[in-house]
Design a protein around this motif. Structure first.
Motif, PDB file in Angstrom:
ATOM      1  N   HIS A   1       0.789  -1.230   0.000  1.00 53.11           N
ATOM      2  CA  HIS A   1       0.000   0.000   0.000  1.00 53.11           C
ATOM      3  C   HIS A   1       0.824   1.284   0.000  1.00 53.11           C
ATOM      4  O   HIS A   1       0.286   2.362   0.258  1.00 53.11           O
ATOM      5  N   PHE A   2       2.107   1.168  -0.274  1.00 55.11           N
ATOM      6  CA  PHE A   2       2.925   2.378  -0.351  1.00 55.11           C
ATOM      7  C   PHE A   2       3.870   2.289  -1.539  1.00 55.11           C
ATOM      8  O   PHE A   2       4.460   1.242  -1.788  1.00 55.11           O
ATOM      9  N   ASP A   3       3.973   3.400  -2.259  1.00 56.35           N
ATOM     10  CA  ASP A   3       4.953   3.438  -3.334  1.00 56.35           C
ATOM     11  C   ASP A   3       5.522   4.841  -3.462  1.00 56.35           C
ATOM     12  O   ASP A   3       4.894   5.829  -3.093  1.00 56.35           O
ATOM     13  N   VAL A   4       6.724   4.864  -3.978  1.00 55.97           N
ATOM     14  CA  VAL A   4       7.376   6.138  -4.256  1.00 55.97           C
ATOM     15  C   VAL A   4       7.756   6.104  -5.730  1.00 55.97           C
ATOM     16  O   VAL A   4       8.110   5.045  -6.263  1.00 55.97           O
ATOM     17  N   ARG A   5       7.622   7.236  -6.407  1.00 55.60           N
ATOM     18  CA  ARG A   5       7.871   7.246  -7.854  1.00 55.60           C
ATOM     19  C   ARG A   5       8.608   8.524  -8.241  1.00 55.60           C
ATOM     20  O   ARG A   5       8.320   9.597  -7.710  1.00 55.60           O
ATOM     21  N   ALA A   6       9.549   8.394  -9.156  1.00 52.69           N
ATOM     22  CA  ALA A   6      10.272   9.550  -9.685  1.00 52.69           C
ATOM     23  C   ALA A   6      10.194   9.506 -11.202  1.00 52.69           C
ATOM     24  O   ALA A   6      10.388   8.445 -11.807  1.00 52.69           O
ATOM     25  N   ASP A   7       9.880  10.631 -11.812  1.00 51.66           N
ATOM     26  CA  ASP A   7       9.745  10.701 -13.269  1.00 51.66           C
ATOM     27  C   ASP A   7      10.499  11.906 -13.815  1.00 51.66           C
ATOM     28  O   ASP A   7      10.590  12.942 -13.151  1.00 51.66           O
ATOM     29  N   ALA A   8      10.995  11.743 -15.020  1.00 53.93           N
ATOM     30  CA  ALA A   8      11.506  12.874 -15.797  1.00 53.93           C
ATOM     31  C   ALA A   8      10.753  12.856 -17.116  1.00 53.93           C
ATOM     32  O   ALA A   8      10.667  11.814 -17.775  1.00 53.93           O
ATOM     33  N   VAL A   9      10.169  13.990 -17.474  1.00 58.63           N
ATOM     34  CA  VAL A   9       9.323  14.059 -18.669  1.00 58.63           C
ATOM     35  C   VAL A   9       9.830  15.175 -19.570  1.00 58.63           C
ATOM     36  O   VAL A   9       9.936  16.326 -19.136  1.00 58.63           O
ATOM     37  N   ARG A  10      10.159  14.838 -20.802  1.00 61.06           N
ATOM     38  CA  ARG A  10      10.560  15.875 -21.752  1.00 61.06           C
ATOM     39  C   ARG A  10       9.470  15.995 -22.809  1.00 61.06           C
ATOM     40  O   ARG A  10       9.033  14.994 -23.362  1.00 61.06           O
ATOM     41  N   ARG A  11       9.058  17.221 -23.067  1.00 57.04           N
ATOM     42  CA  ARG A  11       7.978  17.425 -24.023  1.00 57.04           C
ATOM     43  C   ARG A  11       8.353  18.481 -25.058  1.00 57.04           C
ATOM     44  O   ARG A  11       8.903  19.523 -24.719  1.00 57.04           O
ATOM     45  N   TRP A  12       8.014  18.155 -26.293  1.00 56.74           N
ATOM     46  CA  TRP A  12       8.160  19.105 -27.393  1.00 56.74           C
ATOM     47  C   TRP A  12       6.752  19.437 -27.851  1.00 56.74           C
ATOM     48  O   TRP A  12       6.078  18.595 -28.459  1.00 56.74           O
ATOM     49  N   GLU A  13       6.270  20.638 -27.525  1.00 53.53           N
ATOM     50  CA  GLU A  13       4.869  20.973 -27.775  1.00 53.53           C
ATOM     51  C   GLU A  13       4.757  22.171 -28.700  1.00 53.53           C
ATOM     52  O   GLU A  13       4.928  23.309 -28.272  1.00 53.53           O
ATOM     53  N   GLY A  14       4.462  21.926 -29.957  1.00 55.65           N
ATOM     54  CA  GLY A  14       4.167  22.971 -30.916  1.00 55.65           C
ATOM     55  C   GLY A  14       5.184  24.092 -30.900  1.00 55.65           C
ATOM     56  O   GLY A  14       6.400  23.863 -30.923  1.00 55.65           O
ATOM     57  N   ALA A  15       4.661  25.313 -30.840  1.00 60.79           N
ATOM     58  CA  ALA A  15       5.534  26.483 -30.895  1.00 60.79           C
ATOM     59  C   ALA A  15       6.252  26.716 -29.572  1.00 60.79           C
ATOM     60  O   ALA A  15       7.210  27.481 -29.506  1.00 60.79           O
ATOM     61  N   ALA A  16       5.803  26.079 -28.531  1.00 59.38           N
ATOM     62  CA  ALA A  16       6.419  26.290 -27.221  1.00 59.38           C
ATOM     63  C   ALA A  16       7.803  25.662 -27.180  1.00 59.38           C
ATOM     64  O   ALA A  16       8.043  24.656 -27.833  1.00 59.38           O
ATOM     65  N   PRO A  17       8.703  26.267 -26.416  1.00 55.41           N
ATOM     66  CA  PRO A  17      10.022  25.635 -26.286  1.00 55.41           C
ATOM     67  C   PRO A  17       9.890  24.313 -25.546  1.00 55.41           C
ATOM     68  O   PRO A  17       8.963  24.125 -24.771  1.00 55.41           O
ATOM     69  N   SER A  18      10.824  23.409 -25.796  1.00 59.27           N
ATOM     70  CA  SER A  18      10.729  22.102 -25.133  1.00 59.27           C
ATOM     71  C   SER A  18      10.860  22.298 -23.624  1.00 59.27           C
ATOM     72  O   SER A  18      11.553  23.185 -23.147  1.00 59.27           O
TER      73      SER A  18
ATOM     74  N   MET B   1      11.134  20.385 -19.618  1.00 59.30           N
ATOM     75  CA  MET B   1      11.558  19.203 -18.877  1.00 59.30           C
ATOM     76  C   MET B   1      10.874  19.272 -17.515  1.00 59.30           C
ATOM     77  O   MET B   1      10.934  20.300 -16.840  1.00 59.30           O
ATOM     78  N   THR B   2      10.227  18.209 -17.148  1.00 57.29           N
ATOM     79  CA  THR B   2       9.549  18.161 -15.863  1.00 57.29           C
ATOM     80  C   THR B   2      10.139  17.032 -15.024  1.00 57.29           C
ATOM     81  O   THR B   2      10.311  15.919 -15.526  1.00 57.29           O
ATOM     82  N   TYR B   3      10.473  17.343 -13.794  1.00 56.42           N
ATOM     83  CA  TYR B   3      10.933  16.330 -12.852  1.00 56.42           C
ATOM     84  C   TYR B   3       9.879  16.234 -11.749  1.00 56.42           C
ATOM     85  O   TYR B   3       9.414  17.256 -11.240  1.00 56.42           O
ATOM     86  N   LEU B   4       9.541  15.021 -11.409  1.00 60.65           N
ATOM     87  CA  LEU B   4       8.469  14.824 -10.432  1.00 60.65           C
ATOM     88  C   LEU B   4       8.815  13.667  -9.514  1.00 60.65           C
ATOM     89  O   LEU B   4       9.181  12.590  -9.979  1.00 60.65           O
ATOM     90  N   VAL B   5       8.724  13.900  -8.224  1.00 58.15           N
ATOM     91  CA  VAL B   5       8.834  12.794  -7.257  1.00 58.15           C
ATOM     92  C   VAL B   5       7.547  12.776  -6.446  1.00 58.15           C
ATOM     93  O   VAL B   5       6.966  13.826  -6.145  1.00 58.15           O
ATOM     94  N   GLN B   6       7.069  11.601  -6.156  1.00 61.88           N
ATOM     95  CA  GLN B   6       5.806  11.515  -5.417  1.00 61.88           C
ATOM     96  C   GLN B   6       5.811  10.301  -4.497  1.00 61.88           C
ATOM     97  O   GLN B   6       6.449   9.286  -4.764  1.00 61.88           O
ATOM     98  N   LEU B   7       5.090  10.467  -3.427  1.00 62.20           N
ATOM     99  CA  LEU B   7       4.933   9.416  -2.430  1.00 62.20           C
ATOM    100  C   LEU B   7       3.444   9.132  -2.324  1.00 62.20           C
ATOM    101  O   LEU B   7       2.629  10.053  -2.245  1.00 62.20           O
ATOM    102  N   HIS B   8       3.099   7.875  -2.349  1.00 62.12           N
ATOM    103  CA  HIS B   8       1.688   7.503  -2.427  1.00 62.12           C
ATOM    104  C   HIS B   8       1.383   6.436  -1.396  1.00 62.12           C
ATOM    105  O   HIS B   8       2.111   5.456  -1.264  1.00 62.12           O
ATOM    106  N   GLY B   9       0.330   6.648  -0.658  1.00 57.09           N
ATOM    107  CA  GLY B   9      -0.140   5.627   0.268  1.00 57.09           C
ATOM    108  C   GLY B   9      -1.619   5.418   0.094  1.00 57.09           C
ATOM    109  O   GLY B   9      -2.344   6.364  -0.200  1.00 57.09           O
ATOM    110  N   TYR B  10      -2.071   4.195   0.194  1.00 56.70           N
ATOM    111  CA  TYR B  10      -3.513   3.944   0.091  1.00 56.70           C
ATOM    112  C   TYR B  10      -3.902   2.893   1.110  1.00 56.70           C
ATOM    113  O   TYR B  10      -3.224   1.900   1.311  1.00 56.70           O
ATOM    114  N   LEU B  11      -5.010   3.162   1.747  1.00 58.42           N
ATOM    115  CA  LEU B  11      -5.493   2.236   2.776  1.00 58.42           C
ATOM    116  C   LEU B  11      -6.133   1.022   2.135  1.00 58.42           C
ATOM    117  O   LEU B  11      -6.767   1.145   1.088  1.00 58.42           O
TER     118      LEU B  11
END
Lengths: 166, 394
Positions: B365-382, B384-394
């Motif tokens: 019932h517990f997990d930790v996750r880390a992500d790196a996301v690179r996006r190229w979206e139209g006219a917008a400059p590319s 980079m998103t870094y995300l860490v999260q902690l998740h618990g569920y009963l």
């Protein structure tokens, strides 16, 4: 028992992370920058640029937002917004092709994407079906669900008592 | 389109074509579970876990320390309320708490960093014979409004109460479940990444885009499906923004742990939230869930979006998603994802994103996750998103 202690500690850690989560430190206020640059009193809606009524990083996806990004707009930089608006004015860019330049539409309090003038989207149960009607029955539905849940709970409790050996 | 994007597109197609085994629902189907109703109260997956699902969560998802896998029993803490008290078999209770921190970088500059309060919900499910009911209620602070506003119950400037799901159900026969209420929209993969384009562009994520309506789920042998009449999201207003229509999917498990499916969604709204115009949305999609051995699961989805407004007879868009989930050790997942998008509501070129992440289910019932996301979206400059999260569920 050791497993349970470990689990409870992990719960506390998750709770602490969530509870210490602060408010967003998002971009400086772009609506104010637009209003100041164009000399208007009315702040433009977030949906002039964003797909979400609350704005937010990654949701600037409208045609007008795409144009501004092509003219150097960068998230978090009000300077770049001013420069992109200046470019829009100089080019008389018209995102929706209705003959009215984007900056003129903004100055007139309109949406440069050609969005029809409709009431803004309002999240939450206070939303109404029509302005003349009373508040919508969302709360009524929730109350009904609560009452039903309570009834079900009573029945479950009764069932448990009935099944329990004397 | 530059060479990098062509290579990514070719890799995506190659992976789809070469994947020989299919497995159902997210990566849990690598364990042989094609259906979802065994472990979840929602027959199409997500939401509360059943008692059996809780046990499987402990046995199959999380890392086990110093225990032979074959002899393992579910951890006592995997029971309801961590096993601290016994509840009636008819009652399931649960809760979710998810928090994290995000950093967004554009053109090498950090433009946005903040704590994320992603989810703080409690939920309950009651079964009484052929009848059942479920509801969730949670809290969302103002900082997460962009990702929760469609599920708000209250409308405050600051934090708000949210209810993602609430429904009543009737099981008319074995393998059938009829539900009315606010439900997850049956369309495509039910993946957890709610910001993935296949979920965000189609507005079918589990985070906030549930709809009120009635749905019938059917599970029979190798087939499972759900069809929903969408009456609109009654947690937004005014009424002209509510989408009405229908959605559904059918999935066929043609070999053990190998599934393919088709989805369709058609809705009409008096006003689009982005353009304010009357909009007819038609989505057509295909998806697959594949397992290659016991360690690798591959999820794929591709959807075509056709949007009609009084101004534009038809505008076409498309989204695609391919995710490989490799589990080198029990509970540890290395997740690689590629996404493509061509939006239907804007003049955009083909956009591309790549995700890389690690998730560790370190306890039941517990997990930790880390992500790196690179996006190229139209006219917008590319970005980079870094995300860490902690998740618990009963």
């Amino acid at each position: 028992m050791r497993h349970l202690r470990f689990t409870l500690r992990a719960s506390a850690l998750v709770g602490l992370t969530a509870l210490t989560a602060g408010q967003a430190q998002a971009s400086p206020s772009f609506p104010e920058t637009v209003a100041n640059t164009l000399g208007t009193n009315e702040l433009p809606r977030c949906t002039v640029c964003h797909s979400s009524p609350s704005g937010g990083f990654g949701t600037a996806t409208t045609r007008f937002a795409e144009y501004l990004q092509s003219r150097g707009l960068r998230a978090g930089s009000t300077d770049s917004l001013g420069q992109a608006l200046a470019a829009a004015e100089a080019e008389r860019h018209d995102s929706d092709g209705d003959g009215q330049a984007d900056v003129e539409a903004l100055a007139a309090g309109e949406d440069p994407n050609g969005t029809v003038d409709v009431p803004p989207l309002e999240p939450g149960c206070q939303a109404t079906l029509a302005p003349s009607r009373p508040p919508h029955g969302c709360w009524v539905a929730l109350l009904a669900a609560g009452a039903l849940g309570s009834t079900l709970r009573r029945r479950v409790t009764r069932l448990r008592r009935w099944r329990r050996p004397a | 389109m530059n060479a990098t994007r062509w290579v990514a597109l070719a890799t995506t197609l190659l992976l789809v074509l070469l994947t020989s085994e299919a497995q159902a629902y997210s990566w849990m189907n690598r364990h042989g579970y094609a259906g979802c109703g065994t472990c979840h109260t929602d027959p199409s997956g997500g939401s509360l876990l059943t008692q059996y699902g809780r046990a499987q969560s402990s046995l199959l998802l999380s890392t086990r320390y110093g225990t032979r896998e074959e002899a393992a029993e579910p951890a006592p803490a995997s029971a309801q309320l961590f096993g601290l008290t016994e509840l009636p078999a008819q009652l399931l209770v649960g809760g979710w708490l998810r928090g994290g921190r995000i950093w967004n970088v554009v053109d090498g500059s950090l433009v946005d960093q903040r704590f994320l309060f992603m989810r703080a919900d409690v939920g309950a499910h009651v079964t009484l014979g052929r009848f059942s009911g479920a509801a969730t209620l949670g809290y969302a602070p103002a900082s997460s409004a962009a990702q929760t506003e469609w599920a708000q119950v209250t409308r405050n400037e600051g934090g708000n109460a949210v209810s993602r799901e609430h429904w009543l159900g009737l099981r008319p026969g074995e393998g059938f479940l009829l539900r009315v209420g606010r439900l997850n929209v049956p369309f495509g993969l039910r993946n957890a990444e709610h910001t993935a384009w296949v979920r965000a562009e189609t507005r079918t994520d589990l985070n906030q885009h549930q709809q009120h309506g009635a749905a019938l789920a059917v599970e029979s042998g190798a087939l499972r499906s759900e069809a929903m009449i969408i009456l609109g999201n009654y947690q937004i207003g005014p009424d002209l923004y509510r989408e009405r229509g229908g959605a559904g999917y059918v999935e066929w498990t043609f070999l053990p742990r190998q599934s393919v499916g088709l989805s369709v969604l058609m809705t009409h709204a008096g006003a689009s939230p982005t353009t304010g115009r009357e909009t007819l949305r038609r989505l057509f999609g295909a998806f697959s869930r594949n397992a290659i051995g016991k360690r690798l699961a591959v999820l794929a989805e591709a959807d075509v979006l056709a949007v009609t407004t009084p101004r534009d007879p038809i505008r076409l868009g498309a989204v695609a998603f391919l995710q490989a989930d490799y589990e080198p050790l029990r509970g540890l997942h290395v997740i690689m994802t590629t996404e493509h998008r061509r939006r239907a509501d804007a003049e955009s070129e083909l956009e591309w994103a790549a995700w890389g992440g690690v998730a560790w289910f370190f306890l039941p019932h517990f997990d930790v996750r880390a992500d790196a996301v690179r996006r190229w979206e139209g006219a917008a400059p590319s970005s980079m998103t870094y995300l860490v999260q902690l998740h618990g569920y009963l």
